[in-house]
Design an enzyme around this catalytic site. Structure first.
Site, mmCIF file in Angstrom:
data_model
loop_
_atom_site.group_PDB
_atom_site.id
_atom_site.type_symbol
_atom_site.label_atom_id
_atom_site.label_comp_id
_atom_site.label_asym_id
_atom_site.label_seq_id
_atom_site.Cartn_x
_atom_site.Cartn_y
_atom_site.Cartn_z
ATOM 1 N N TRP A 237 0.741 -1.057 0.111
ATOM 2 C CA TRP A 237 0.084 0.092 0.194
ATOM 3 C C TRP A 237 0.897 1.218 0.043
ATOM 4 C CZ3 TRP A 237 -1.992 2.786 4.880
ATOM 5 C CH2 TRP A 237 -3.161 3.772 4.532
ATOM 6 N N LYS B 192 -13.396 -0.857 5.419
ATOM 7 C CA LYS B 192 -13.906 -1.531 4.423
ATOM 8 C C LYS B 192 -15.030 -2.842 4.863
ATOM 9 C CE LYS B 192 -10.146 -0.064 2.920
ATOM 10 N NZ LYS B 192 -9.488 0.525 1.810
ATOM 11 N N ASP C 236 -1.068 -5.503 9.333
ATOM 12 C CA ASP C 236 -1.697 -4.407 8.918
ATOM 13 C C ASP C 236 -3.317 -5.315 8.449
ATOM 14 O OD1 ASP C 236 -3.495 -2.560 7.607
ATOM 15 O OD2 ASP C 236 -1.930 -1.870 6.339
HETATM 16 N N1 KET Z 1 -3.740 -0.620 5.155
HETATM 17 C C1 KET Z 1 -4.009 -0.974 3.824
HETATM 18 C C2 KET Z 1 -3.398 -2.316 3.261
HETATM 19 C C3 KET Z 1 -5.023 -0.116 3.046
HETATM 20 O O1 KET Z 1 -5.222 -0.698 1.747
HETATM 21 C C4 KET Z 1 -5.562 0.918 3.496
HETATM 22 C C5 KET Z 1 -6.472 1.737 2.652
HETATM 23 C C6 KET Z 1 -5.245 1.227 4.844
HETATM 24 C C7 KET Z 1 -4.473 0.378 5.507
HETATM 25 C C8 KET Z 1 -5.958 2.340 5.679
HETATM 26 O O2 KET Z 1 -7.488 2.451 5.317
HETATM 27 P P1 KET Z 1 -8.026 3.407 6.660
HETATM 28 O O3 KET Z 1 -9.058 4.184 5.777
HETATM 29 O O4 KET Z 1 -7.129 4.348 7.183
HETATM 30 O O5 KET Z 1 -8.671 2.592 7.514
HETATM 31 N N2 KET Z 1 -6.556 1.409 1.489
HETATM 32 C C9 KET Z 1 -7.366 2.259 0.470
HETATM 33 C C10 KET Z 1 -7.676 3.616 0.759
HETATM 34 C C11 KET Z 1 -6.615 4.594 0.897
HETATM 35 O O6 KET Z 1 -5.540 4.683 -0.044
HETATM 36 O O7 KET Z 1 -6.770 5.393 1.967
HETATM 37 C C12 KET Z 1 -6.705 2.123 -1.135
HETATM 38 O O8 KET Z 1 -5.593 1.244 -1.049
HETATM 39 O O9 KET Z 1 -7.334 2.376 -2.130
#
Ligand code: KET
Length: 425
Positions: A136, A271, A217
């Site tokens: 990510w 998600k 994560d």
């Molecule tokens: N870890 C991973 C692996 C991840 O894909 C995301 C979010 C997060 C943590 C953080 O998510 P949060 O919204 O802080 O709970 N990924 C998607 C959104 C982004 O980039 O913020 C994405 O990869 O599209």
């Protein structure tokens, strides 16, 4: 006239590689535009989805006149923290029973990673963290800004579109003893490629033998598991999970907890409960003893207090309401299954559409990869072409969010991929 500004020398910063895709999408006037950038679930009609069970929990909260808007404790909502630890480590986890897990409510997955990283930078003897290649896009920034030094380990093999397990073992085997290792708990982003349980067991043994500290994560927990169970035709297991009877060892995080060793886990409810903008997450640190866990929690408070003082109350209350009520919990898993079913159906439809067009190449990874994303293998030039000619928005590494697709838009995407591959091949 900015010449008088004390900030006049600033340069314009680039947009974020993932969230910036939505910014570009919003500016595009084309009626056929399609946003497959950010990992956010959309309905078949292309609309954001608020789960029914979330709406119901919110209604209960609004109707409860005894609820107030006082500050939460620095560590967040106590119920939420307990339920979150149970969700990830299992209701009967010996670590939870022994009170050796410190859990703090944080600002979604990102905030949980950041608090964990700040804590490690202050209190852990090794400042190197190994992250998978690729990972990510925000991981290296979060860890570097927290004061850790980021290195990578091999993870994905573009040639096989699968796991580079040999490379992973070699790189972790050569890692500095005691280093931190970031692991995606399930549904690796962006590749959609996860180790098998046997491979996880080898990773666990290697990491424990070298004293490497696992930092999980977990941004896709349950969503990915549901997809996995459905694809394996084991839907009973999912229902078993809802009643707490799923084999606890069937999940990588729990394998690492079962061996009695220490680890960190950052959970997100963005998600799996569709609570993206509510910013609900938790950081758990599993320790060897209850005494250490208590000290760890006290130090986490010192990290959090000057950063944002204490976390917001609304989203965590929704999660706690759902997780503690077995009927609502079951409803949640049923709604999750519907989301997962739709994602799997999109995978099949896209695969079939490319096969029907005779698009050159092997596209079977579309149906093999796990979770929300397909790592298509399209290169930056092909992605730019698809955006320019077809108004399809995705990250430049060729990742598409399957949840952003619908039966109506699959043909448009397939046409675009076909054109990109045949013309820019
Ligand atoms: N870890 C991973 C692996 C991840 O894909 C995301 C979010 C997060 C943590 C953080 O998510 P949060 O919204 O802080 O709970 N990924 C998607 C959104 C982004 O980039 O913020 C994405 O990869 O599209």
């Amino acid at each position: 006239m900015d010449s008088g500004s004390v900030f006049a020398s600033l340069v314009q910063a680039p947009e974020d590689p993932i969230l910036g895709v939505t910014v570009a999408y919003n500016k595009d006037p084309s009626p056929n535009k399609l946003n497959l950038g950010v990992g956010a679930y959309r309905t078949e009609e292309g609309k954001p989805l608020v789960l029914d069970v979330v709406r119901r929990a919110e209604q209960l909260l609004v109707n409860d006149q005894s609820r107030v808007k006082e500050y939460l404790p620095i560590v967040g909502l106590a119920d939420f923290n307990k339920l979150s630890a149970k969700l990830i480590f299992g209701a009967d986890s010996p670590a939870i029973q022994a009170n050796r897990v410190a859990t703090v409510q944080c600002l979604s997955g990102t905030g949980s990673l950041r608090v964990g990283a700040e804590f490690l930078a202050r209190h852990y003897h090794q400042l190197t963290i190994y992250i998978p290649q690729p990972t990510w896009g925000n991981h290296p920034k979060v860890f570097t800004l927290a004061g850790l030094s980021v290195k990578t380990y091999r993870y994905y093999d573009p040639a096989t579109r699968g796991l580079n397990f040999q490379g992973l073992l070699e790189d972790l085997g050569a890692a500095t003893s005691g280093a931190i290792v970031l692991l995606h708990a399930c549904a690796h982003n962006p590749t959609g490629v996860d180790p098998t349980l046997e491979q996880w067991e080898q990773i666990r043994q290697l990491m424990r033998s070298k004293g490497l500290l696992p930092f999980f994560d977990s941004a896709y927990q349950v969503v990915a598991l549901v997809v996995w169970w459905i694809t394996g035709g084991q839907i009973e297991n999912m229902l078993g999970f809802a009643s707490g009877s799923l084999d606890a060892d069937a999940q990588p995080v729990r394998m690492f907890v079962a061996d009695g060793g220490e680890c960190l886990a950052a959970q997100s409810y963005a998600k799996n409960m569709g609570l993206y903008g509510e910013r609900v997450g938790a950081l758990s640190i599993v320790c060897k003893t209850a005494d250490v866990a208590s000290k760890v929690e006290s130090q986490l408070k010192l990290v959090i207090r000057p950063m944002y003082s204490n976390p917001p109350i609304h989203g965590a209350s929704i999660v706690a309401t759902i997780l503690k009520d077995s009927k609502m919990y079951d409803e949640w898993t049923v709604e999750l299954k519907a989301m997962a079913d739709r994602i799997i159906s999109m995978r099949k439809q896209l695969f079939d559409a490319l096969s029907a067009r005779g698009t050159p190449g092997d596209w079977s990874h579309i149906i093999k990869q796990i979770g929300m994303f397909t790592f298509t293998g399209l290169n930056g030039e092909q992605v730019a072409f698809m955006t320019k000619e077809y108004h399809i928005y995705m990250t430049s590494d060729g990742r598409i969010s399957m949840a952003g697709l619908s039966s109506k838009t699959v043909p448009h995407l397939a046409d675009a991929i076909h054109a990109a591959v045949t013309r820019m091949g």
